[in-house]
Design an enzyme around this catalytic site. Structure first.
Site, short mmCIF file in Angstrom:
data_model
loop_
_atom_site.label_atom_id
_atom_site.label_comp_id
_atom_site.label_asym_id
_atom_site.label_seq_id
_atom_site.Cartn_x
_atom_site.Cartn_y
_atom_site.Cartn_z
N ASP A 1 0.81 -1.22 0.00
CA ASP A 1 0.00 0.00 0.00
C ASP A 1 0.84 1.27 0.00
OD1 ASP A 1 -2.58 -0.98 0.03
OD2 ASP A 1 -2.60 -1.29 2.19
C1 BGC Z 1 0.22 1.20 6.26
C2 BGC Z 1 -0.09 -0.02 5.44
C3 BGC Z 1 -1.57 -0.18 5.34
C4 BGC Z 1 -2.23 1.09 4.85
C5 BGC Z 1 -3.73 0.88 4.90
C6 BGC Z 1 -0.49 2.42 5.70
O1 BGC Z 1 -0.24 3.52 6.52
O2 BGC Z 1 1.61 1.40 6.32
O3 BGC Z 1 0.48 -1.17 6.04
O4 BGC Z 1 -1.87 -1.22 4.48
O5 BGC Z 1 -1.87 2.18 5.64
O6 BGC Z 1 -4.48 1.96 4.70
C1 NOJ Z 2 -1.65 -3.87 5.41
C2 NOJ Z 2 -2.83 -3.96 4.53
O1 NOJ Z 2 -3.94 -4.43 5.26
C3 NOJ Z 2 -2.57 -4.88 3.37
O2 NOJ Z 2 -3.67 -4.87 2.50
C4 NOJ Z 2 -1.32 -4.47 2.66
O3 NOJ Z 2 -1.09 -5.37 1.62
C5 NOJ Z 2 -0.15 -4.42 3.60
N1 NOJ Z 2 -0.45 -3.57 4.70
C6 NOJ Z 2 1.14 -3.96 2.93
O4 NOJ Z 2 1.11 -2.60 2.65
#
Ligand code: BGC
Ligand code: NOJ
Length: 803
Positions: free
Chosen positions: A483
């Site tokens: 993400d």
């Molecule tokens: C996080 C990710 C997460 C995303 C979801 C980010 O701030 O680092 O791990 O998947 O937010 O919205």
């Molecule tokens: C957490 C999110 O829930 C997941 O969808 C994503 O793939 C990982 N973070 C990595 O960014």
């Protein structure tokens, strides 16, 4: 160092001291009513949706942390204590918290009084039931004042913590006998209420939190408790609560048991009231009557135990590795159930107010859950597919209560569509239920747009192939699985969400990771098509996968590993040409699992992975970590080095590497990596790792972090599902396939043999894996070619794999 131990026989983790590094929690409930409960009784409950139907209040980021929750006080002479240690925090003569599957037990002792508090959410019942057993182990009679209570949340957990100008005026309760009813907003548009009750006459009550607490006091030392009284307060606005007081006499040796019940009920519009604004309490009465006696409670505990017995008997292993067995047979599968139920909504890190059910998250959670309750997995797939758009792209999440897509946390993540292919194929392989492919499923939940589910998968594939960039690789969109790799974001506004902002659409940034996914899941889709007679489509998709593989080999191979992406200016990301972020974990996992470049490229990629990304807790996400912010990379470079996506061990994708090792048949490396972060294997490092030693966390700080080895964000992570896939399908090698059960273990040298039971399409497979010169697979004593046991109608099938 440890703060407890595993009791495998009871399937419990037993915490022996309250001062764990962080609250160590458990989840209660499986369908409607859910509770989070910490090892000192903290936490909260909600019905289905942690944001919209919050039943009890929780204060995130509070000081002290984890205050409130289950409010029990035992007043014995001058001493006031709590069976779970908190809220009173009086040092106990002995303390234990046993987190089990769907229940938690607190055992406390003080001055000859023993308390045992068992908390569970019974099956098929929207209630948390708390059984408090008090035993007088002294030689004197005891006269006790006992309190049990909860603080209500005003339903919408966001409004509850923000809209005080309204909140402080709306709180309402009713009291009837030993029950407090919470009915804020029931007079107007809500059709639901909550209640808290004890199965004994009360000596007094409070329903106004602040009256109970008194000025300047917290839950540790309420005024009412100090005075061993109740004020009979009736909440009118402010903070409604339910605080029940019992007067209890205990002869020496005597035990008395009380059932406290926290429930949620709904009424049809025309049956809401029995008089002006008076709740029709029929439902609550019925629910309370169903848990009015200890026998009823014990029967519910038995039912829960039998439920888990049956679920967990679907996959078991017995090996020489106690910790492996413990993870596989109990805790990993338990966490898979929790992530299936919660997605990423409610934990001690996810507030339950931001995210609903994630599209890619839920699809991946299914991979670790589908063997447990396939029918629930089926429904989930249809729910998820229903939020897809007609062009194959999709919302990124939906609210469980409405099952409607929600764009609040963004959309346009171009990996999303392919996860639907992944989980549907997994479901069909598990169940053989091809009928799911015919289920009429709408786009964007719009009635009239229904097409067979298969068409959704087709559009997912179609979306990927029709959205490619300058190198023939899939466009990344807002981001892919990672993400935080936001290649089209270019944000300079403080606080702007990387997940939703859209300042620049390059139409160029590409993802090697999605390419790897496409090759893997495209082939799975083609196999599926073939099984249902769609030969031409199967051939076309296979050809597309071949082309994609060629694109990866031409533009995604960096020489010693797979590149990660191309940015908006067509520059490589995750290449030796970069100063930082030279190598990323994700494409190594997926491209090797997809077989891109064969075992030769696979091995080379994995050597680089271990050499550059390996640490004592697993494989870091990237190396070297980004030391400064780059607008062309986005959120990933916003994290300090070693944390989260910027180079922590992001546990979710470590199993991809384990599986990649299995793909190239390196059982020693696969198992070595597995044990580096499987919770049971690092239990003795709890003071460093800090989160619960019985479940996975999302991240473990990497070498570049100041707190190397420290985990964060426990429970709600795709790590649960992928770890189970890696260990059960990769290391143990038991893979459901369209034509039978594949048995293809990839064990380390240290495991000489093991026994596995696997329930698959109605047959119980009793599998023995052992070493031997005459290698091969034997079914009921007879050799079979290859490594797949053909489907059978027999109730039991004996399998021997000689490796
Ligand atoms: C996080 C990710 C997460 C995303 C979801 C980010 O701030 O680092 O791990 O998947 O937010 O919205
Ligand atoms: C957490 C999110 O829930 C997941 O969808 C994503 O793939 C990982 N973070 C990595 O960014």
């Amino acid at each position: 160092m440890q703060y407890g131990y595993f009791d495998d026989k009871a399937r419990e983790y037993v915490i022996t001291r309250p001062d764990t590094p962080l609250p160590w929690i458990n989840y209660l409930g499986n369908e409607g009513f859910f509770s989070l409960i910490s090892h000192t009784g903290g936490g909260y409950s909600f019905y289905k949706d942690a944001k919209l139907r919050r039943i009890t209040r929780f204060r995130y980021n509070n000081v002290p942390a984890d205050e409130g929750g289950r409010l029990f006080y035992l007043c014995d002479g001058d001493t006031v204590w709590s069976p779970a240690f908190r809220p009173a925090m009086t040092p106990l003569d002995s303390y234990r918290c046993r987190h089990g599957l769907g229940y938690t037990v607190f055992e406390g002792k003080k001055n000859g009084l023993r308390a045992s508090l068992t908390v569970t959410v019974p099956m098929h019942c929207d209630m948390e039931v708390q059984k408090l057993a008090l035993t007088n182990e002294s030689s004197e009679e005891k006269t006790l004042t006992v309190y049990g209570g909860v603080e209500w949340c005003l339903w919408n957990a966001v409004d509850d913590q923000t809209n005080f100008q309204r909140n402080w005026n709306i709180g309402e309760v009713e009291i009837e006998g030993s029950t407090v009813y919470h009915k804020t907003e029931y007079r107007e548009r809500r059709d639901h209420y909550a209640f808290y009750s004890v199965n004994a006459p009360i000596a007094g009550f409070d329903t106004d939190r602040d009256a109970f607490l008194g000025q300047f006091r917290g839950w540790k030392e309420p005024l009412a408790v100090e005075q061993r009284t109740s004020f009979g307060s009736i909440a009118s606005g402010w903070a409604p609560a339910a605080l029940l007081r019992l007067a209890v006499k205990l002869a020496p040796g005597e035990t008395r048991t009380f059932l406290f019940r926290l429930g949620y009920a709904e009424n049809p519009e025309d049956r809401k009231f029995t008089a002006l604004n008076v709740i029709n309490k029929e439902k609550a009465h019925r629910m309370l009557a169903s848990f009015g006696t200890e026998e009823q409670f014990d029967a519910a505990m038995e039912e829960l135990r039998a439920y888990w017995d049956s679920l967990l008997s679907r996959f078991t292993v017995q090996s020489s590795e106690e910790k492996l067995d413990r993870m596989v047979n109990i805790w990993n599968q338990y966490q898979c159930m929790v992530t299936f139920n919660m997605s990423r909504s409610a934990s001690y890190y996810e507030s339950g107010t931001g995210r609903g059910m994630g599209f890619r998250d839920s699809c991946q959670d299914l991979l670790g859950f589908v063997h447990l309750i396939p029918e629930r997995a089926r429904q989930r797939i249809l729910d998820i597919a229903s939020i897809q758009f007609a062009d194959g792209s999709t919302y990124h999440q939906y609210q469980p209560l409405t099952r409607r897509g929600n764009a609040d946390i963004g959309s346009g993540f171009n990996d999303d569509p392919l996860w639907l292919v992944a989980c549907t194929c997994a479901y069909v392989r598990e169940t053989g239920d091809f009928t799911i492919l015919d289920e009429p499923t709408p786009f964007n939940n719009e009635a009239g747009t229904e097409v067979p589910l298969l068409e959704h998968l087709r559009r997912s594939i179609g979306f990927t192939v029709s959205h490619t960039g300058p190198h023939g690789l899939p466009l990344i969109g807002r981001a892919d699985w990672n993400d935080c790799l936001n290649l089209n974001c270019f944000s300079h506004e403080p606080g702007e969400s990387f997940q939703t902002c859209s300042n620049f659409e390059s139409g160029k940034a590409e993802s090697v990771f999605i390419a790897g996914m496409f090759v893997k899941y495209g082939k799975e889709y083609a196999d599926l098509c073939e099984r249902i007679g769609l030969r031409n489509e199967a051939d076309t998709v296979r050809e597309r996968a071949v082309n994609m593989e060629a694109a990866v080999l031409a533009h995604g191979w960096d020489g010693e590993w797979f590149r990660r992406a191309y940015d908006a200016f067509e520059r490589p990301v995750g290449s030796n040409l970069n100063e930082e972020g030279k190598i990323f974990i994700e494409p190594q996992g997926f491209c090797v699992m997809a077989g891109i470049g064969g075992a030769e490229y696979g091995r080379r990629a994995l050597v680089s992975t271990e050499k550059l990304l390996g640490n004592g807790f697993g494989i870091e996400l990237l190396w070297p970590c980004y030391t400064e912010y780059h607008d062309y990379l986005g959120e990933i470079s916003s994290y300090p080095p070693g944390y989260k996506e910027n180079g922590s061990v992001f546990c979710h994708n470590n199993p991809w590497i384990t599986l990649a090792y299995c793909t190239v048949k390196d059982g020693n490396a696969a198992f070595d990596l597995y044990t580096r972060n499987a919770p049971a294997y690092i239990e003795d490092k709890s003071e460093i790792h800090r989160t619960e030693p019985y479940c996975y966390s999302q991240t473990i700080a990497g070498r570049s972090a100041r707190t190397y080895g420290e985990a964060k964000n426990s429970w709600l992570t795709g790590t649960a599902a992928w770890s189970f896939v890696a260990v059960s399908q990769g290391i143990l090698g038991i893979r459901p396939s369209f034509d039978g059960l594949t048995v293809d273990p990839c064990l380390p040298d240290s495991i000489r043999e093991c026994r596995i039971t696997r329930l698959f399409r109605g047959t119980r497979y009793e599998i023995t894996v052992r070493r031997g010169a005459e290698k091969g697979l034997f079914v009921n004593g007879a050799p079979v070619p290859g490594c797949t046991v053909p489907l059978t109608d027999a109730p039991v099938c004996m399998v021997q794999a000689v490796i």
